[in-house]
Design an enzyme around this catalytic site. Sequence first.
Site, PDB file in Angstrom:
ATOM      1  CE  LYS A   1      -4.732   0.158   0.608  1.00  0.00           C
ATOM      2  NZ  LYS A   1      -5.367  -0.615   1.705  1.00  0.00           N
TER       3      LYS A   1
ATOM      4  CG  ASP B   1      -7.694   2.648   0.941  1.00  0.00           C
ATOM      5  OD1 ASP B   1      -8.809   3.192   1.099  1.00  0.00           O
ATOM      6  OD2 ASP B   1      -7.077   2.072   1.874  1.00  0.00           O
TER       7      ASP B   1
ATOM      8  CE  LYS C   1      -7.051  -1.950   7.180  1.00  0.00           C
ATOM      9  NZ  LYS C   1      -7.044  -0.464   7.181  1.00  0.00           N
TER      10      LYS C   1
ATOM     11  CB  SER D   1      -0.877  -0.036   1.251  1.00  0.00           C
ATOM     12  OG  SER D   1      -1.558   1.179   1.419  1.00  0.00           O
TER      13      SER D   1
ATOM     14  CD  GLU E   1      -8.774  -0.658   1.151  1.00  0.00           C
ATOM     15  OE1 GLU E   1      -8.029  -1.220   0.317  1.00  0.00           O
ATOM     16  OE2 GLU E   1      -8.464  -0.513   2.340  1.00  0.00           O
TER      17      GLU E   1
ATOM     18  CG  ASP F   1     -10.153  -0.344   5.653  1.00  0.00           C
ATOM     19  OD1 ASP F   1     -10.411  -0.669   6.816  1.00  0.00           O
ATOM     20  OD2 ASP F   1      -9.027   0.095   5.315  1.00  0.00           O
TER      21      ASP F   1
ATOM     22  CE  LYS G   1      -3.726   3.993   2.190  1.00  0.00           C
ATOM     23  NZ  LYS G   1      -4.915   3.551   2.938  1.00  0.00           N
TER      24      LYS G   1
ATOM     25  N   GLY H   1      -4.093  -3.899   6.512  1.00  0.00           N
ATOM     26  CA  GLY H   1      -3.048  -3.642   7.501  1.00  0.00           C
ATOM     27  C   GLY H   1      -3.198  -2.250   8.093  1.00  0.00           C
TER      28      GLY H   1
HETATM   29  O1  OSB Z   1      -6.783   2.198   4.796  1.00  0.00           O
HETATM   30  O2  OSB Z   1      -5.838   0.355   4.566  1.00  0.00           O
HETATM   31  C1  OSB Z   1      -5.856   1.477   5.062  1.00  0.00           C
HETATM   32  C2  OSB Z   1      -2.627   2.142   6.990  1.00  0.00           C
HETATM   33  C3  OSB Z   1      -3.108   2.820   8.089  1.00  0.00           C
HETATM   34  C4  OSB Z   1      -4.461   3.072   8.167  1.00  0.00           C
HETATM   35  C5  OSB Z   1      -5.320   2.653   7.154  1.00  0.00           C
HETATM   36  C6  OSB Z   1      -4.829   1.968   6.051  1.00  0.00           C
HETATM   37  C7  OSB Z   1      -3.453   1.751   5.960  1.00  0.00           C
HETATM   38  C8  OSB Z   1      -2.828   1.105   4.813  1.00  0.00           C
HETATM   39  C9  OSB Z   1      -1.499   0.445   5.023  1.00  0.00           C
HETATM   40  O3  OSB Z   1      -3.286   1.137   3.695  1.00  0.00           O
HETATM   41  C10 OSB Z   1      -1.607  -1.031   5.059  1.00  0.00           C
HETATM   42  C11 OSB Z   1      -0.356  -1.678   5.609  1.00  0.00           C
HETATM   43  O4  OSB Z   1      -0.249  -1.869   6.845  1.00  0.00           O
HETATM   44  O5  OSB Z   1       0.516  -2.001   4.803  1.00  0.00           O
HETATM   45 MG    MG Z   2      -8.098   1.058   3.599  1.00  0.00          MG
END
Ligand code: OSB
Ligand code: MG
Length: 370
Positions: free
Chosen positions: A162, A189, A263, A136, A214, A239, A164, A291
């Site tokens: 992924k 995401d 999660k 991500s 996402e 999520d 953001k 995560g």
């Molecule tokens: O939205 O998935 C999310 C990290 C912190 C809070 C929210 C998210 C995330 C990530 C990172 O996308 C996922 C990871 O731990 O690699």
């Molecule tokens: Mg997310």
Amino acid sequence: MLAVEELTLYLVEMELVRPFRTSFGATRVKPCILVRVRSRGEEGWGEVVADRGPWYSYETVETAWHVITEFVAPLLLGRELDHPKDVPEVLSPVRGHNMAKAGVEMAVWDLYSRIEELPLYRVLGGVRREVESGVSIGIQKDVDSLLKLIDGYLSEGYRRIKVKIMPGWDVNVVRRVREEYPDVPLQVDANGAYTLRDAEIFKRLDEYSLLMIEQPLSYDDLVDHAALQRSLRTPICLDESISSYSTARCALALGSCRVVNIKPGRVGGHTASLAIHDLCASRGVPCWVGGMLETGVGRAHNVALATLPNMKYPNDISASSRYYERDIVDPPFELTRRGTIPVPEGAGIGVEVLTSEVERLAKRAVTLRA
Ligand code: OSB
Ligand code: MG
């Protein structure tokens, strides 16, 4: 039968190898609460995934500390349990605060698995020896920087990218990534940064063969997501909106998504995660494990959960080195050249927690006893 005799909380701060920026803010130093429970000479570890502030969720490390020390620990300590699946019922007088509860509940799963001398993934019903790893990537200062990062992660072997997104960093970014990598498994995401007024943006994103979009809309919405999903070919993955088993039921009933990000640290722990996983499997809705920039403790729990059969996409479970210079578990999690993470075969979470390192990093600690 087991009863938790002692519970210790550590407030730990870990510096990320690079800042992680999302539509809701930037993180350089990730705080978390590590939970250790003890019974019959064994111990188990869990992690509270809450952040410093109420941005991803209303919970913070301080609300979790408060709720665990004042309410969760007194309910749990000394209570006879047949199985870790009993923990949510024991904690049910506390409404919400699923991150706080999850850190404790997952520690009990680790403890139980160690007492039984079984790897956690087998106790959970997992069926894989390795889990697929995606990465991500946070919002960058420009697209060239993002493309360079993607290039590096793909050459390390990550199986899915992924990206953001947020208003102003979306369609143009995805277009450039797709021009460069026409076939790479790619998803975005938004962390809830859009509303239905942005339907035009999603219509355009729908043209790029994304695996999923996402959490495009608000963190607590299900109804607008259902409307948006009806207008798109690309699956919506929820999520933030799926904060519990109950909200997962609502999302499936409403058609708010076609994929679910689980999660365990968000939904209340492994018991809730298993229930969501099984519900989704029974409806033909694929899942994967998300995560929260976890340390090796939370990561180990995520790896174990990702071995379940209805985890059908690469997970946001990257190598320890993608997040932290030095993880607090031994061995740290490493990526195979196949873009997978091998599942530890030892008892419990299967990695050793470096307690002296945890104690060195801890800003605060407290031990509570039955
Ligand atoms: O939205 O998935 C999310 C990290 C912190 C809070 C929210 C998210 C995330 C990530 C990172 O996308 C996922 C990871 O731990 O690699
Ligand atoms: Mg997310």
